[in-house]
Structure formats: structure tokens, C-alpha cells
Design an enzyme around this catalytic site. Structure first.
Site, PDB file in Angstrom:
ATOM      1  N   GLU A  97       0.826  -1.214   0.000  1.00 43.04           N
ATOM      2  CA  GLU A  97       0.000   0.000   0.000  1.00 43.04           C
ATOM      3  C   GLU A  97       0.857   1.260   0.000  1.00 43.04           C
ATOM      4  O   GLU A  97       1.951   1.267   0.537  1.00 43.04           O
ATOM      5  CB  GLU A  97      -0.881   0.003   1.264  1.00 43.04           C
ATOM      6  CG  GLU A  97      -1.880  -1.139   1.276  1.00 43.04           C
ATOM      7  CD  GLU A  97      -2.653  -1.244   2.568  1.00 43.04           C
ATOM      8  OE1 GLU A  97      -2.806  -0.227   3.267  1.00 43.04           O
ATOM      9  OE2 GLU A  97      -3.117  -2.355   2.878  1.00 43.04           O
ATOM     10  N   CYS A 110       3.470   8.352   1.191  1.00 42.19           N
ATOM     11  CA  CYS A 110       3.891   7.405   2.217  1.00 42.19           C
ATOM     12  C   CYS A 110       4.066   6.060   1.502  1.00 42.19           C
ATOM     13  O   CYS A 110       3.106   5.538   0.938  1.00 42.19           O
ATOM     14  CB  CYS A 110       2.794   7.321   3.284  1.00 42.19           C
ATOM     15  SG  CYS A 110       3.093   6.066   4.523  1.00 42.19           S
ATOM     16  N   CYS A 117       5.606  -7.283   7.381  1.00 39.93           N
ATOM     17  CA  CYS A 117       6.622  -6.855   8.346  1.00 39.93           C
ATOM     18  C   CYS A 117       6.753  -7.941   9.393  1.00 39.93           C
ATOM     19  O   CYS A 117       5.774  -8.578   9.752  1.00 39.93           O
ATOM     20  CB  CYS A 117       6.195  -5.544   9.018  1.00 39.93           C
ATOM     21  SG  CYS A 117       7.418  -4.904  10.186  1.00 39.93           S
ATOM     22  N   CYS A 121       4.350  -5.572  15.887  1.00 38.26           N
ATOM     23  CA  CYS A 121       3.768  -4.618  16.839  1.00 38.26           C
ATOM     24  C   CYS A 121       2.269  -4.903  16.995  1.00 38.26           C
ATOM     25  O   CYS A 121       1.580  -5.127  16.000  1.00 38.26           O
ATOM     26  CB  CYS A 121       3.992  -3.183  16.365  1.00 38.26           C
ATOM     27  SG  CYS A 121       5.732  -2.799  16.131  1.00 38.26           S
ATOM     28  N   CYS A 124      -0.573  -2.878  15.049  1.00 39.92           N
ATOM     29  CA  CYS A 124      -0.359  -2.607  13.623  1.00 39.92           C
ATOM     30  C   CYS A 124      -0.943  -3.713  12.734  1.00 39.92           C
ATOM     31  O   CYS A 124      -0.629  -4.892  12.915  1.00 39.92           O
ATOM     32  CB  CYS A 124       1.137  -2.451  13.374  1.00 39.92           C
ATOM     33  SG  CYS A 124       1.575  -2.288  11.637  1.00 39.92           S
ATOM     34  N   CYS A 338      -1.855   2.274   6.928  1.00 39.61           N
ATOM     35  CA  CYS A 338      -1.384   1.163   6.100  1.00 39.61           C
ATOM     36  C   CYS A 338      -1.638  -0.221   6.668  1.00 39.61           C
ATOM     37  O   CYS A 338      -1.699  -0.408   7.853  1.00 39.61           O
ATOM     38  CB  CYS A 338       0.097   1.348   5.817  1.00 39.61           C
ATOM     39  SG  CYS A 338       0.328   2.242   4.296  1.00 39.61           S
TER      40      CYS A 338
HETATM   41  N1  SAH Z   1       7.949   0.092  10.582  1.00 40.33           N
HETATM   42  C1  SAH Z   1       8.140   1.478  10.753  1.00 40.33           C
HETATM   43  C2  SAH Z   1       7.431   2.305   9.713  1.00 40.33           C
HETATM   44  C3  SAH Z   1       6.069   1.886   9.307  1.00 40.33           C
HETATM   45  S1  SAH Z   1       4.805   2.036  10.508  1.00 40.33           S
HETATM   46  C4  SAH Z   1       7.754   1.891  12.146  1.00 40.33           C
HETATM   47  O1  SAH Z   1       7.159   1.103  12.850  1.00 40.33           O
HETATM   48  O2  SAH Z   1       8.090   3.007  12.520  1.00 40.33           O
HETATM   49  C5  SAH Z   1       4.493   3.794  10.492  1.00 40.33           C
HETATM   50  C6  SAH Z   1       3.950   4.353  11.807  1.00 40.33           C
HETATM   51  O3  SAH Z   1       2.587   3.952  12.005  1.00 40.33           O
HETATM   52  C7  SAH Z   1       4.707   3.861  13.032  1.00 40.33           C
HETATM   53  O4  SAH Z   1       4.940   4.923  13.916  1.00 40.33           O
HETATM   54  C8  SAH Z   1       3.757   2.867  13.619  1.00 40.33           C
HETATM   55  O5  SAH Z   1       4.032   2.650  14.961  1.00 40.33           O
HETATM   56  C9  SAH Z   1       2.432   3.533  13.349  1.00 40.33           C
HETATM   57  N2  SAH Z   1       1.266   2.654  13.419  1.00 40.33           N
HETATM   58  C10 SAH Z   1       1.147   1.382  13.044  1.00 40.33           C
HETATM   59  N3  SAH Z   1      -0.102   0.926  13.287  1.00 40.33           N
HETATM   60  C11 SAH Z   1      -0.789   1.950  13.803  1.00 40.33           C
HETATM   61  C12 SAH Z   1      -2.128   2.112  14.281  1.00 40.33           C
HETATM   62  N4  SAH Z   1      -3.002   1.119  14.256  1.00 40.33           N
HETATM   63  N5  SAH Z   1      -2.472   3.307  14.761  1.00 40.33           N
HETATM   64  C13 SAH Z   1      -1.601   4.345  14.798  1.00 40.33           C
HETATM   65  N6  SAH Z   1      -0.338   4.265  14.380  1.00 40.33           N
HETATM   66  C14 SAH Z   1       0.075   3.073  13.899  1.00 40.33           C
HETATM   67 FE1  SF4 Z   2       6.248  -3.316  11.384  1.00 38.52          FE
HETATM   68 FE2  SF4 Z   2       3.915  -2.221  11.868  1.00 38.52          FE
HETATM   69 FE3  SF4 Z   2       5.693  -2.447  13.829  1.00 38.52          FE
HETATM   70 FE4  SF4 Z   2       6.119  -0.689  11.854  1.00 38.52          FE
HETATM   71  S1  SF4 Z   2       4.469  -0.642  13.339  1.00 38.52           S
HETATM   72  S2  SF4 Z   2       7.587  -2.161  12.721  1.00 38.52           S
HETATM   73  S3  SF4 Z   2       5.196  -1.804  10.116  1.00 38.52           S
HETATM   74  S4  SF4 Z   2       4.708  -4.143  12.758  1.00 38.52           S
END
Ligand code: SAH
Ligand code: SF4
Length: 356
Positions: A97, A110, A117, A121, A124, A338
Site C-alpha cells: 500500500e 507514504c 513486516c 507490533c 499494527c 497502512c
Molecule cells: N515500521 C516502521 C514504519 C512503518 S509504521 C515503524 O514502525 O516506525 C508507520 C507508523 O505507524 C509507526 O509509527 C507505527 O508505529 C504507526 N502505526 C502502526 N499501526 C498503527 C495504528 N493502528 N495506529 C496508529 N499508528 C500506527
Molecule cells: Fe512493522 Fe507495523 Fe511495527 Fe512498523 S508498526 S515495525 S510496520 S509491525
């Protein structure tokens, strides 16, 4: 005839590499310049588009090189703010995406750096599906050139905040950054690029040696190990203290302000106490806190903080000298965060259709 896999990934080559490669095929340097311009500046998706290259030469190119492209599988446009979200298909059938946002200073894209990934997390949507594979530099570039062509726009800023952990695909991401910032290509300077990481400390240390000019964003999300460890498995490898000490060093060496991302989750990491603890740990660092109201994702029970608590959180940080802003929510009607579209697509193709 070589198979597609054996052919060289031409859009991932620097101009010097392309020139060398052409020389080995007996092709002159000016041809390398023309093809580089088509691929990088014009975003050509096929050799057939290269109208100043003869048909015979295009056949030679086709035999030796492959252009990795993304193709538009789905495009959603927000009725609120014009934010555009793409679900792109890769040549091997994977999906990623990208999101194009319009700001007063221009367009920001973006982009994704991996299909999936492996960081896991909890909040996410991308993390929930695991990693399929790393993206090639060409596939990162193609997200930008395809979005520019599709909308007839020039994009001025890039954030590496889509699917994937950029520092887990380090070499490809560094090559992409070199290519995209080349003034003879897409030409977006490093100062207009942000890279976001969940905190791979070994790679942040590697970056420090490189003294990059892009903005480093660090997904912190919690001020202590108990909370962060519960939300982000990476914290068990590199804890808050090790991460913040790498960040301090990064800011000192590069003299560039680090942006800490902090997704606010109701009654979890949004308390007054968390705000005070966060302010204490960031004290004296060249940094900024970017607060993001968490996007609720199917599969967890995280909820957004109230507006009142978000304001209180900011006020506590600012009263302690830490600047903070709340990220504007764009594309709220098209699920612009995303990972969600790809997940839906995957569920459909797995024959596991679920209602949102
Ligand atoms: N992997 C990298 C970049 C991609 S995620 C990282 O984790 O930084 C981009 C941002 O979106 C990160 O700050 C991540 O923590 C945040 N993010 C992911 N899922 C989310 C959610 N459900 N609500 C708000 N922020 C989210
Ligand atoms: Fe991966 Fe999502 Fe964690 Fe970013 S926030 S490192 S994309 S699992």
C-alpha cells in the site's frame, strides 16, 4: 533467453552501474543516459515507451533487463481531503500500500519498504500478517513514479512509513534513497524524506556513521519497558534505554531533530503519568513528539484517547519543554493507515472473507 528472474533489475541501477552494464553489451554511454532518464525521471513502465530508442535496441534491452513495476490493483480517494490510497500489486502477486496526501506545501507520499513486516507490533495491521518479502529499490521507486503519473502530479516529500520496517531492509532502502534523491531522476532531496523505524538500534548506529540528511522518525509509543514491551516485541531486544541513548547520539552527531512517534491508546499509554515519564526521558534531546490517535485495527482492543486527554498529554509535554503536535488525520473515510487493504485482499484470496 534469460528468465525474468535472471535478468538485471534495471530500475534499481545507478546511472554509473547502468553505463557500465551497457558498455559490456557494447551500447554507448548516451544510450545509458537516455534509458536512465526514461526509467528514473519519466517513470517509464516498459521499454516500448522509450520512443527515442530503436526497436532493435529495445529488443536487446528486453533480453537483458527487467523493469520491476507496481500496478494499481485498487485506488481509493477520500471525499474529505483528497487523500489517495493505493493497493499496488507486485509482479509476483504480493500486495503493498501507498498513500498520497496533499498539504499546503505540496504532495507527500507514504511508501512501503516491505511486503508485510516481521516486527509484530500489537497495534499494527501490517505486523499481524508477518513478512512476505523485502521490496527492491525499483519497487519503492515505482510506487512514486506510478502515483505521479496516475495523478499527473509531482510529489515533493516522501515518508517511509507505509508497510514494513525500512531498517530491516537496510541495503535496498539506502540504494532507493540514493536513486530517488538523484537530481537526474525523481529528484526528491534527502531533506524532504523521513524514515520511520520501530527501533533497530544496530541499524540506527550504522546510520550515525553515515550522517544522513533525511529525518529519522522513531516509533516510541511508550516511555518504559513494561508498556513498550507489551506493545512492541522489538523492545525485548533493544529496550527504551538503549534506544533512547542511540537516538541521543544520532541527534548529537547529525545535528538533526529526531521525531518520536507516539500513538495514543486510551488508558494504556495516554495517562498523565506516561506524559511526565516521557518528558523526563526526552529532556535535553533535539527532538519533537508526533502524537497519533491510534487507528483501531481488527484483532486488538486498542481504542483512541479522548480529545481532552490528548490535549492534556500535549500540555504536560510542552510545560516540560518538549514540543509536540498531533498528526492530522487524513483519509479517515478510506482507511488510510497502512496494512488494512492488503490484509483484506489476503483474506479474500485465502477464501476467508470477513466483515469489517
Ligand atoms: N515500521 C516502521 C514504519 C512503518 S509504521 C515503524 O514502525 O516506525 C508507520 C507508523 O505507524 C509507526 O509509527 C507505527 O508505529 C504507526 N502505526 C502502526 N499501526 C498503527 C495504528 N493502528 N495506529 C496508529 N499508528 C500506527
Ligand atoms: Fe512493522 Fe507495523 Fe511495527 Fe512498523 S508498526 S515495525 S510496520 S509491525
Amino acid at each position: 533467453m534469460q528468465t525474468e528472474q535472471e535478468k538485471a533489475d534495471i530500475k534499481s541501477m545507478t546511472k554509473a552501474e547502468l553505463t557500465d552494464s551497457f558498455a559490456r553489451l557494447g551500447l554507448p554511454k548516451f544510450r545509458a543516459n537516455q534509458v536512465y532518464d526514461w526509467l528514473q525521471a519519466k517513470g517509464a513502465a516498459s521499454f516500448d515507451e522509450m520512443t527515442n530508442i530503436s526497436k532493435e535496441m529495445r529488443t536487446v534491452l528486453l533480453q537483458n533487463y527487467y523493469i520491476y513495476n507496481v500496478t494499481i490493483e485498487k485506488k481509493l480517494v477520500s471525499a474529505y481531503d483528497g487523500t489517495v490510497k493505493y493497493l499496488f500489486r507486485l509482479d509476483d502477486g504480493e500486495y503493498i500500500e501507498s498513500v498520497v496526501m496533499s498539504y499546503h506545501h505540496g504532495y507527500t507520499i507514504c511508501i512501503s519498504t516491505q511486503a508485510g513486516c516481521r516486527m509484530g507490533c500489537r497495534f499494527c495491521a501490517t505486523g499481524m500478517g508477518g513478512l512476505a518479502r523485502n521490496l527492491r529499490p525499483s519497487e519503492m521507486l515505482s510506487q512514486i513514479t506510478t502515483a505521479q503519473r496516475n495523478n499527473g502530479i509531482r510529489i515533493s516529500n516522501i515518508v517511509l512509513m507505509g508497510m514494513g520496517e525500512p531498517l530491516d531492509n537496510f541495503d535496498n532502502v539506502m540504494r532507493f534513497l540514493a536513486l530517488v534523491s538523484d537530481t537526474e531522476g525523481v529528484g526528491i532531496g534527502m531533506r524532504h524524506i523521513s524514515l520511520s523505524t520501530c527501533g533497530l538500534v544496530d541499524k540506527i548506529e550504522k546510520l550515525i556513521e553515515m550522517k544522513p540528511q533525511f529525518t529519522l522518525s522513531v516509533s516510541l509509543h511508550a516511555p518504559n519497558d513494561a508498556l513498550r514491551g507489551e506493545m512492541m516485541p522489538i523492545n525485548n531486544k533493544w529496550n527504551v534505554e538503549r534506544l533512547l541513548s542511540a537516538c541521543r547520539k544520532y541527534a548529537e552527531v547529525t545535528r538533526r531533530r529526531i521525531s518520536f512517534e507516539y500513538s495514543l491508546i486510551r488508558d494504556k499509554n495516554d495517562t498523565d503519568e506516561c506524559a511526565r515519564e516521557l518528558a523526563g526521558k526526552l529532556k535535553g534531546m533535539l527532538c519533537h513528539v508526533n502524537l497519533i490517535p491510534v487507528n483501531t485495527v481488527k484483532g486488538n482492543s486498542y481504542e483512541r484517547s479522548s480529545q481532552a486527554q490528548i490535549q492534556k498529554f500535549i500540555q504536560i509535554l510542552e510545560s516540560r519543554g518538549i514540543t509536540a503536535t498531533v498528526r492530522r488525520t487524513l483519509g479517515a473515510d478510506i482507511n488510510a493507515s497502512c496494512g488494512q487493504l492488503r490484509r483484506k485482499k489476503k483474506e479474500e484470496s485465502d477464501g476467508n472473507l470477513q466483515q469489517d
